[in-house]
Design a protein around this motif. Structure first.
Motif, PDB file in Angstrom:
ATOM      1  N   TYR A   7      43.534  43.306  41.444  1.00  0.00           N
ATOM      2  CA  TYR A   7      43.207  41.978  40.907  1.00  0.00           C
ATOM      3  C   TYR A   7      41.753  41.969  40.433  1.00  0.00           C
ATOM      4  O   TYR A   7      41.447  41.478  39.354  1.00  0.00           O
ATOM      5  CB  TYR A   7      43.408  40.887  41.957  1.00  0.00           C
ATOM      6  N   PHE A   8      40.864  42.506  41.258  1.00  0.00           N
ATOM      7  CA  PHE A   8      39.443  42.582  40.881  1.00  0.00           C
ATOM      8  C   PHE A   8      39.281  43.395  39.597  1.00  0.00           C
ATOM      9  O   PHE A   8      38.524  43.021  38.699  1.00  0.00           O
ATOM     10  CB  PHE A   8      38.612  43.244  41.983  1.00  0.00           C
ATOM     11  N   PRO A  67      32.753  32.602  34.779  1.00  0.00           N
ATOM     12  CA  PRO A  67      33.020  32.460  33.347  1.00  0.00           C
ATOM     13  C   PRO A  67      34.266  33.198  32.855  1.00  0.00           C
ATOM     14  O   PRO A  67      34.773  32.896  31.779  1.00  0.00           O
ATOM     15  CB  PRO A  67      31.763  33.024  32.691  1.00  0.00           C
ATOM     16  N   VAL A  68      34.750  34.151  33.630  1.00  0.00           N
ATOM     17  CA  VAL A  68      35.963  34.881  33.250  1.00  0.00           C
ATOM     18  C   VAL A  68      36.984  34.698  34.365  1.00  0.00           C
ATOM     19  O   VAL A  68      36.693  34.962  35.536  1.00  0.00           O
ATOM     20  CB  VAL A  68      35.680  36.384  33.027  1.00  0.00           C
ATOM     21  N   ALA A  93      38.579  42.317  32.006  1.00  0.00           N
ATOM     22  CA  ALA A  93      38.525  41.137  31.132  1.00  0.00           C
ATOM     23  C   ALA A  93      37.067  40.754  30.860  1.00  0.00           C
ATOM     24  O   ALA A  93      36.711  40.401  29.729  1.00  0.00           O
ATOM     25  CB  ALA A  93      39.283  39.975  31.756  1.00  0.00           C
ATOM     26  N   TYR A  94      36.226  40.851  31.881  1.00  0.00           N
ATOM     27  CA  TYR A  94      34.796  40.553  31.715  1.00  0.00           C
ATOM     28  C   TYR A  94      34.172  41.565  30.753  1.00  0.00           C
ATOM     29  O   TYR A  94      33.442  41.181  29.832  1.00  0.00           O
ATOM     30  CB  TYR A  94      34.100  40.598  33.075  1.00  0.00           C
ATOM     31  N   GLY A 103      38.609  35.148  39.420  1.00  0.00           N
ATOM     32  CA  GLY A 103      37.384  34.918  38.678  1.00  0.00           C
ATOM     33  C   GLY A 103      36.412  36.073  38.838  1.00  0.00           C
ATOM     34  O   GLY A 103      36.396  36.738  39.879  1.00  0.00           O
ATOM     35  N   ALA A 104      35.604  36.290  37.793  1.00  0.00           N
ATOM     36  CA  ALA A 104      34.546  37.305  37.828  1.00  0.00           C
ATOM     37  C   ALA A 104      33.269  36.684  37.283  1.00  0.00           C
ATOM     38  O   ALA A 104      33.308  35.909  36.319  1.00  0.00           O
ATOM     39  CB  ALA A 104      34.941  38.524  37.004  1.00  0.00           C
ATOM     40  N   ARG A 105      32.157  37.025  37.924  1.00  0.00           N
ATOM     41  CA  ARG A 105      30.850  36.581  37.450  1.00  0.00           C
ATOM     42  C   ARG A 105      29.802  37.617  37.814  1.00  0.00           C
ATOM     43  O   ARG A 105      30.019  38.438  38.714  1.00  0.00           O
ATOM     44  CB  ARG A 105      30.470  35.221  38.028  1.00  0.00           C
ATOM     45  N   VAL A 106      28.675  37.556  37.122  1.00  0.00           N
ATOM     46  CA  VAL A 106      27.571  38.490  37.362  1.00  0.00           C
ATOM     47  C   VAL A 106      26.337  37.668  37.734  1.00  0.00           C
ATOM     48  O   VAL A 106      25.689  37.098  36.856  1.00  0.00           O
ATOM     49  CB  VAL A 106      27.300  39.375  36.128  1.00  0.00           C
ATOM     50  N   PRO A 107      26.011  37.614  39.023  1.00  0.00           N
ATOM     51  CA  PRO A 107      24.855  36.822  39.448  1.00  0.00           C
ATOM     52  C   PRO A 107      23.532  37.585  39.440  1.00  0.00           C
ATOM     53  O   PRO A 107      22.473  36.977  39.583  1.00  0.00           O
ATOM     54  CB  PRO A 107      25.217  36.428  40.883  1.00  0.00           C
TER      55      PRO A 107
END
Length: 144
Positions: free
Chosen positions: A36-37, A10-11, A43-44, A83-87
């Motif tokens: 980069y991470f 999503p980000v 941003a997230y 990209g970043a996400r939280v699963p």
């Protein structure tokens, strides 16, 4: 093409590969991938209001661990999309996953993850993941 490799994130941030990012081996130095991470992570955090929450309440995220799997050496010139996400959410932490995609090669250059722990900066101790933040994460992740 790079958009489909970042589907489910999503980000996404776009970052130019700089000449100075390369090392003596003529590819982007491994330390840059963690930057980069970091850019995607911040941003997230901004999207879910975690930094403002931390300013107000004194409770916020801290990096517990991070790792990277390198898949493709990057070189200048290029642009990466990260990209970043939280699963996965826990009682006092969450897992954040990252993916770095090279625009030039149209391939995944690296994948990684980090354990983000919530911390009481005023009390100098681990804290529970605030429900308000957990709900914002769930909303952002369900919108993808």
């Amino acid at each position: 093409m790079t958009e489909e490799r970042l589907e489910g994130f999503p980000v996404v941030v776009e970052i130019p590969v700089l000449w100075g990012d390369m090392d003596a081996f003529q590819h982007v130095n491994n330390v840059r991938y963690f930057r980069y991470f970091e850019s995607a992570r911040i941003a997230y955090f901004e999207r879910i209001g975690a930094l403002e929450f931390m300013k107000e309440k004194g409770v916020g995220p801290i990096l517990g661990s991070a790792r990277c799997r390198f898949k493709l050496p990057l070189t200048y010139p290029d642009t990466v999309r990260v990209g970043a996400r939280v699963p996965e959410l826990g009682e006092d932490r969450f897992l954040m996953e990252y993916r770095v995609v090279s625009e030039q090669h149209r391939r995944v250059a690296a994948e990684g993850d980090a354990m983000i722990v919530f911390f009481d900066y005023r009390g100098n101790a681990k804290a529970s993941l605030p429900e308000e933040i957990a709900e914002r994460i769930r909303e952002l992740e369900s919108a993808r």
